[in-house]
Motif scaffolding. Structure first.
Motif, PDB file in Angstrom:
ATOM      1  N   THR A  31       0.868  -1.170   0.084  1.00 54.73           N
ATOM      2  CA  THR A  31      -0.115   0.097   0.055  1.00 54.73           C
ATOM      3  C   THR A  31       0.974   1.144   0.055  1.00 54.73           C
ATOM      4  O   THR A  31       0.670   2.163  -0.483  1.00 54.73           O
ATOM      5  CB  THR A  31      -0.914   0.024   1.205  1.00 54.73           C
ATOM      6  N   ARG A  36       2.799   5.879  -2.912  1.00 54.44           N
ATOM      7  CA  ARG A  36       3.811   6.798  -3.668  1.00 54.44           C
ATOM      8  C   ARG A  36       3.682   6.847  -5.041  1.00 54.44           C
ATOM      9  O   ARG A  36       4.454   7.762  -5.606  1.00 54.44           O
ATOM     10  CB  ARG A  36       5.224   6.145  -3.137  1.00 54.44           C
ATOM     11  N   GLN A  56       2.216   9.726  10.009  1.00 57.68           N
ATOM     12  CA  GLN A  56       0.890   9.225  10.200  1.00 57.68           C
ATOM     13  C   GLN A  56       0.355   8.245   9.309  1.00 57.68           C
ATOM     14  O   GLN A  56       0.714   8.395   7.993  1.00 57.68           O
ATOM     15  CB  GLN A  56      -0.021  10.188  10.346  1.00 57.68           C
ATOM     16  N   VAL A  58      -2.816   6.978   6.734  1.00 57.05           N
ATOM     17  CA  VAL A  58      -4.035   7.390   5.918  1.00 57.05           C
ATOM     18  C   VAL A  58      -5.187   6.961   6.570  1.00 57.05           C
ATOM     19  O   VAL A  58      -5.113   5.762   6.839  1.00 57.05           O
ATOM     20  CB  VAL A  58      -3.460   7.000   4.402  1.00 57.05           C
ATOM     21  N   GLY A  84       2.265  -3.987   4.234  1.00 49.84           N
ATOM     22  CA  GLY A  84       2.065  -2.779   5.026  1.00 49.84           C
ATOM     23  C   GLY A  84       0.176  -2.587   4.969  1.00 49.84           C
ATOM     24  O   GLY A  84       0.005  -1.469   5.111  1.00 49.84           O
ATOM     25  N   ARG A  87      -3.133  -2.264   8.655  1.00 49.33           N
ATOM     26  CA  ARG A  87      -2.277  -1.460   9.663  1.00 49.33           C
ATOM     27  C   ARG A  87      -2.809  -0.986  10.854  1.00 49.33           C
ATOM     28  O   ARG A  87      -2.411  -0.617  11.666  1.00 49.33           O
ATOM     29  CB  ARG A  87      -1.741  -0.370   8.659  1.00 49.33           C
ATOM     30  N   GLN A  91      -8.927  -1.719   9.900  1.00 46.61           N
ATOM     31  CA  GLN A  91      -8.533  -2.427   8.453  1.00 46.61           C
ATOM     32  C   GLN A  91      -8.398  -3.964   8.491  1.00 46.61           C
ATOM     33  O   GLN A  91      -8.902  -4.446   7.616  1.00 46.61           O
ATOM     34  CB  GLN A  91      -7.125  -2.064   7.968  1.00 46.61           C
TER      35      GLN A  91
END
Ligand code: AMP
Length: 207
Positions: A31, A36, A56, A58, A84, A87, A91
């Motif tokens: 993710t 990015r 932080q 998202v 990732g 998290r 989720q």
């Protein structure tokens, strides 16, 4: 095979995900890499830049939408490696409600090692290959693709400390979550890359 990689930033999830992807022919879904790759002049790109610069996370609803879209693609039919994500507990709950992980590999590494790996990490701007300042010997371009080597904004010392705090408060509880689900396998990820990978292969081959 649906694999989830758990562990703090710098635990080596990305490097192992690439090796697992190659050996087992599964897509590597990061993710962080998806975020990015967003253009900074888009709405989502701006949101990501704002949160990641502060170390932080998202917001969950944005991450869940991005993951859902990615998992709809054909290459995920036979499984995937999630790097990732999840998290946060919400989720993980959303993911387990719809999809289920066959295994959650928990990469365990001491705080000091994580700090050193992250603050010393330089990344190729073009292909994303990771380098460590201690072994770069002054090189400034990627030996694989010739791209420029940069220090990610969020790998700078103050942001790293914040990311590790965020990991402790929001992501670490997923270890207990996946233990309860019954699919957690913990690895000593302070070991060299190839040793960690051998252990992962043993686990995956025995599923
Ligand atoms: P990473 O490369 O995985 O360390 O991700 C870089 C940044 O992207 C994180 O610091 C977050 O701001 C954001 N990010 C990536 N994955 C997630 C996620 N599952 N939930 C929330 N934020 C995320």
């Amino acid at each position: 095979m649906r694999i989830v990689l758990l562990g703090a930033p710098g635990a080596g999830k990305g490097s192992q995900a690439k090796k697992i992807a190659e050996k087992y022919g599964l897509p590597h879904i990061s993710t962080g890499d998806i975020f990015r790759s967003l253009r900074p002049d888009t709405e989502l790109g701006r949101i990501f830049a704002e949160y990641s610069a502060k170390g932080q996370l998202v917001p969950d609803e944005i991450v869940l939408k991005i993951v859902e879209e990615r998992l709809e693609k054909d290459d995920c039919k036979n499984g995937f490696i999630m790097d990732g994500f999840p998290r946060t507990i919400p989720q993980a709950e959303a993911f387990e409600r719809d999809i289920h992980a066959d295994v959650a590999l928990n990469f365990q590494v001491d705080y000091g090692i994580l700090m050193d790996r992250l603050t010393g990490r330089w990344t190729c701007k073009k292909c994303g290959a990771p380098y460590h300042v201690s072994t770069m010997n002054g090189i400034t371009v990627c030996s694989k693709c010739g791209g420029e080597l940069i220090q990610r904004e969020d790998d700078k010392a103050e942001t790293v400390a914040k990311r590790l705090q965020v990991y402790d408060s929001q992501t670490k509880p997923l270890i207990e979550f996946y233990e309860k689900v019954g699919v957690l396998k913990t690895l000593d990820a302070s070991k060299p890359i190839d040793e960690v990978f051998e252990k992962i292969v043993q686990i995956l081959d025995n599923l």
